[in-house]
Design a protein around this motif. Structure first.
Motif, PDB file in Angstrom:
ATOM      1  N   PHE B 173      33.715  35.542  82.833  1.00  0.00           N
ATOM      2  CA  PHE B 173      33.615  35.688  84.288  1.00  0.00           C
ATOM      3  C   PHE B 173      32.168  35.519  84.745  1.00  0.00           C
ATOM      4  CE2 PHE B 173      32.837  38.305  88.070  1.00  0.00           C
ATOM      5  CZ  PHE B 173      33.612  37.579  88.970  1.00  0.00           C
ATOM      6  N   ALA B 174      31.233  36.107  84.014  1.00  0.00           N
ATOM      7  CA  ALA B 174      29.817  35.989  84.396  1.00  0.00           C
ATOM      8  C   ALA B 174      29.358  34.530  84.338  1.00  0.00           C
ATOM      9  CB  ALA B 174      28.952  36.863  83.494  1.00  0.00           C
ATOM     10  N   LEU B 175      29.818  33.783  83.330  1.00  0.00           N
ATOM     11  CA  LEU B 175      29.471  32.358  83.248  1.00  0.00           C
ATOM     12  C   LEU B 175      30.044  31.598  84.437  1.00  0.00           C
ATOM     13  CD1 LEU B 175      30.060  31.657  79.435  1.00  0.00           C
ATOM     14  CD2 LEU B 175      27.860  31.651  80.625  1.00  0.00           C
ATOM     15  N   LEU B 176      31.300  31.884  84.767  1.00  0.00           N
ATOM     16  CA  LEU B 176      31.940  31.189  85.889  1.00  0.00           C
ATOM     17  C   LEU B 176      31.240  31.529  87.205  1.00  0.00           C
ATOM     18  CD1 LEU B 176      35.673  31.724  84.890  1.00  0.00           C
ATOM     19  CD2 LEU B 176      34.404  29.561  84.817  1.00  0.00           C
ATOM     20  N   ARG B 177      30.883  32.792  87.361  1.00  0.00           N
ATOM     21  CA  ARG B 177      30.257  33.239  88.617  1.00  0.00           C
ATOM     22  C   ARG B 177      28.836  32.705  88.760  1.00  0.00           C
ATOM     23  NH1 ARG B 177      29.111  39.245  88.189  1.00  0.00           N
ATOM     24  NH2 ARG B 177      27.550  38.294  86.840  1.00  0.00           N
ATOM     25  N   THR B 181      30.204  25.306  88.612  1.00  0.00           N
ATOM     26  CA  THR B 181      30.348  24.671  89.929  1.00  0.00           C
ATOM     27  C   THR B 181      31.581  25.195  90.659  1.00  0.00           C
ATOM     28  OG1 THR B 181      31.748  22.869  89.140  1.00  0.00           O
ATOM     29  CG2 THR B 181      29.371  22.526  88.996  1.00  0.00           C
ATOM     30  N   LEU B 182      32.355  26.070  90.007  1.00  0.00           N
ATOM     31  CA  LEU B 182      33.592  26.555  90.614  1.00  0.00           C
ATOM     32  C   LEU B 182      33.329  27.687  91.590  1.00  0.00           C
ATOM     33  CD1 LEU B 182      35.713  26.619  87.361  1.00  0.00           C
ATOM     34  CD2 LEU B 182      35.549  24.816  89.075  1.00  0.00           C
ATOM     35  N   SER B 183      32.208  28.365  91.401  1.00  0.00           N
ATOM     36  CA  SER B 183      31.938  29.553  92.192  1.00  0.00           C
ATOM     37  C   SER B 183      30.821  29.267  93.182  1.00  0.00           C
ATOM     38  CB  SER B 183      31.543  30.681  91.245  1.00  0.00           C
ATOM     39  OG  SER B 183      30.384  31.334  91.672  1.00  0.00           O
ATOM     40  N   PRO B 184      30.940  29.830  94.371  1.00  0.00           N
ATOM     41  CA  PRO B 184      29.868  29.687  95.355  1.00  0.00           C
ATOM     42  C   PRO B 184      28.721  30.602  94.970  1.00  0.00           C
ATOM     43  CG  PRO B 184      31.528  31.191  96.150  1.00  0.00           C
ATOM     44  CD  PRO B 184      32.023  30.691  94.832  1.00  0.00           C
ATOM     45  N   ARG B 185      27.511  30.239  95.335  1.00  0.00           N
ATOM     46  CA  ARG B 185      26.382  31.139  95.117  1.00  0.00           C
ATOM     47  C   ARG B 185      26.274  32.026  96.356  1.00  0.00           C
ATOM     48  NH1 ARG B 185      27.524  29.073  91.632  1.00  0.00           N
ATOM     49  NH2 ARG B 185      26.510  27.935  89.950  1.00  0.00           N
ATOM     50  N   ARG B 228      39.417  29.137 102.499  1.00  0.00           N
ATOM     51  CA  ARG B 228      39.077  30.383 101.815  1.00  0.00           C
ATOM     52  C   ARG B 228      37.560  30.570 101.777  1.00  0.00           C
ATOM     53  NH1 ARG B 228      44.056  30.292 101.918  1.00  0.00           N
ATOM     54  NH2 ARG B 228      45.410  31.314 100.401  1.00  0.00           N
ATOM     55  N   SER B 229      37.140  31.847 101.717  1.00  0.00           N
ATOM     56  CA  SER B 229      35.714  32.173 101.745  1.00  0.00           C
ATOM     57  C   SER B 229      35.133  32.254 100.335  1.00  0.00           C
ATOM     58  CB  SER B 229      35.514  33.511 102.443  1.00  0.00           C
ATOM     59  OG  SER B 229      36.046  34.551 101.631  1.00  0.00           O
ATOM     60  N   ALA B 230      33.816  32.335 100.291  1.00  0.00           N
ATOM     61  CA  ALA B 230      33.123  32.508  99.011  1.00  0.00           C
ATOM     62  C   ALA B 230      33.546  33.824  98.351  1.00  0.00           C
ATOM     63  CB  ALA B 230      31.615  32.490  99.242  1.00  0.00           C
ATOM     64  N   ASP B 231      33.665  34.898  99.126  1.00  0.00           N
ATOM     65  CA  ASP B 231      34.085  36.189  98.550  1.00  0.00           C
ATOM     66  C   ASP B 231      35.503  36.095  97.993  1.00  0.00           C
ATOM     67  OD1 ASP B 231      31.753  37.784  99.133  1.00  0.00           O
ATOM     68  OD2 ASP B 231      32.310  37.576 101.231  1.00  0.00           O
ATOM     69  N   TRP B 232      36.364  35.417  98.721  1.00  0.00           N
ATOM     70  CA  TRP B 232      37.723  35.205  98.225  1.00  0.00           C
ATOM     71  C   TRP B 232      37.669  34.518  96.857  1.00  0.00           C
ATOM     72  CZ3 TRP B 232      40.459  31.141  96.407  1.00  0.00           C
ATOM     73  CH2 TRP B 232      41.838  31.319  96.252  1.00  0.00           C
ATOM     74  N   ALA B 233      36.821  33.494  96.744  1.00  0.00           N
ATOM     75  CA  ALA B 233      36.763  32.712  95.502  1.00  0.00           C
ATOM     76  C   ALA B 233      36.320  33.571  94.315  1.00  0.00           C
ATOM     77  CB  ALA B 233      35.832  31.515  95.676  1.00  0.00           C
ATOM     78  N   LEU B 234      35.336  34.435  94.535  1.00  0.00           N
ATOM     79  CA  LEU B 234      34.892  35.298  93.432  1.00  0.00           C
ATOM     80  C   LEU B 234      35.987  36.292  93.058  1.00  0.00           C
ATOM     81  CD1 LEU B 234      31.137  36.052  94.097  1.00  0.00           C
ATOM     82  CD2 LEU B 234      32.181  34.535  92.409  1.00  0.00           C
TER      83      LEU B 234
END
Lengths: 300, 300
Positions: B173-177, B181-185, B228-234
């Motif tokens: 999860f930490a790598l994805l976050r 490129t899948l997760s918003p900063r 969908r929002s960045a928070d939703w994505a995380l």
């Protein structure tokens, strides 16, 4: 001086322009990726194409890829699936560039039965190109797969893209290899191909159970406890993620046909072996030839 | 001045020493992780415990965790599963430290039916501690789970650890976050808890299908196409990986019982919600209390 047209694939990392005369590619020029040039896209394009303009204007210019993304040159829409080559071409963004007709091709979008969206931009040219190059792919159902950083699994039927699924296998593998505690840090120069191949085979076998997360840690534990090497571990991780990708994507698309691979030979070969391990037949097509065909140029 | 003993959990990132008098923790001192001090482990230990030594030597010292790894202070073996508290304690490395008896506890190792190895080092103290604290866990079959960077799923039966599986969910999860490129900063300070919770729920739902790889890209595509929002994505990524962990680990262990969670309250609550979404009952135990009990000190 002959008439000529220009086709191009402008992705995040690279611009590749091809000069076409009488249905044949006669020259190529490379430029910077759209992710690099951002708002300076037109200037970068003008600089890359400049030598050809000395022979006069092209009769047409067609570009596909991230050049049409929101942060690209001009935003092109997504064509909704099901989509065929005509409905895709119909929504391209067309404008006059210094007197030459220029088209930025659309991407594709789909939504699955659970309401989950997916998108592609650039790969669709190769998919439509594959069906143009090989008429057998334009009738009946086929799974066309473009392996890579974000693999695209595409179910086509009678020349139309029905639905597709993006599987970010290459990105995940790179994160596991370069950034995780699961993988050893080794120099590629020291790699032992036989060890890597043994790990790849064991990863494929493990992937048969369809459990990615619960199988990752073995890349570390098998080095600690079972004498496996660093090369074995990298091969294992590669086999595991590719094997899981195949099992998951086929299930997600309900695609029970053989697979057509489009991409570079080395990666396609790896996927062909992984597919074979799950009893799935595959054939491979050259990615560049498919992209050119998708942009309207069937080389003779 | 009372007699006292010292127990400690010395992991990669932290050393935590507890001073025990008459069965009660009366003081705590923190020091550097074993991953930081490396070959200087003894000096770091001496410096951390120094103030207590002014009251005389402890009657005993017991340490668990990565202190016993190959790169730790002194390498302790792995006890093979099935293992109970006695067989685990029997293979500790014991030596005299400045006149006080010191034990570095062993890890646990197991090998599944396919010959795949797994290891843990440190978590076993909490698992044996949980069974010591709650006698109901020491009879019958239970799944004891320590969620975290490398979650440990452990099948126990009648007080013995039968087998376990490490699932590196927190690391993935930490790598994805942070790296994909899948997760918003996004800055954590700006997080919208309601959006995050909605994404978490949708990720859990998606995980029900047991397809991690083929579901990851939705974190990006749903922002592009479905608002969908960045928070939703995380939240979605978190729900997806935790939900897949649960489905995969239970299948891998053939553990069809309810689940006992050991860890910090916030993470245990997240797992309890994810388990509930799959119809699995759970209870939570405090990790520190379990660790102390596993090292022989049942607080009154």
């Amino acid at each position: 001086m002959s008439d000529y047209a220009v086709i191009g694939d402008w992705g995040t990392s690279n611009l590749r322009l091809f000069r076409v005369e009488a249905g044949r590619i006669v020259a190529r020029r490379d430029g910077p990726g759209i992710g690099v040039v951002g708002r300076e896209a037109e200037a970068a394009f003008a600089e890359t194409i400049a030598p050809w303009l000395e022979d006069g204007l092209p009769t047409s210019i067609r570009l596909c890829g991230m050049v049409g993304a929101r942060d690209g040159w001009v935003e092109a829409p997504y064509a909704d699936c099901p989509a065929d080559a005509d409905s895709w071409a119909a929504v391209a963004v067309r404008f006059d560039w210094r007197g030459a007709p220029l088209a930025i091709m659309a991407g594709l979008a789909c939504t699955d039965a659970d309401g989950i969206a997916d998108v592609m931009r650039g790969e669709e040219a190769q998919i439509f190109g594959a069906m143009a190059l090989d008429p057998r792919l334009a009738t009946g159902r086929h799974l066309i797969v473009l392996p890579g950083t974000h693999s695209k699994w595409t179910l086509v039927e009678d020349g139309r893209v029905i639905r597709f699924r993006t599987v970010p296998t290459g990105e995940l593998f790179a994160l596991l290899r370069d950034r995780s505690t699961l993988s050893p840090r080794i120099a590629a120069a020291d790699a032992d191909p036989a060890e890597e191949a043994a790990g790849f085979a064991e990863g494929l076998e493990r992937a048969g159970a369809g459990r990615l997360l619960a199988s990752l840690f073995a890349a570390r534990a098998m080095r600690l406890r079972a004498g496996r090497s660093a090369d074995w571990a990298l091969g294992y991780l590669s086999g595991l993620v590719i094997g899981c990708e195949i099992a998951e994507a086929r299930a997600a698309l309900a695609g029970d046909t053989g697979v057509v691979l489009i991409g570079d030979a080395r990666l396609s070969d790896r996927y062909a072996r992984a597919l074979d391990a799950q009893g799935i037949a595959s054939q491979s097509l050259d990615g560049d030839a498919c992209a050119r065909a998708g942009l309207g140029f069937l080389e003779n």
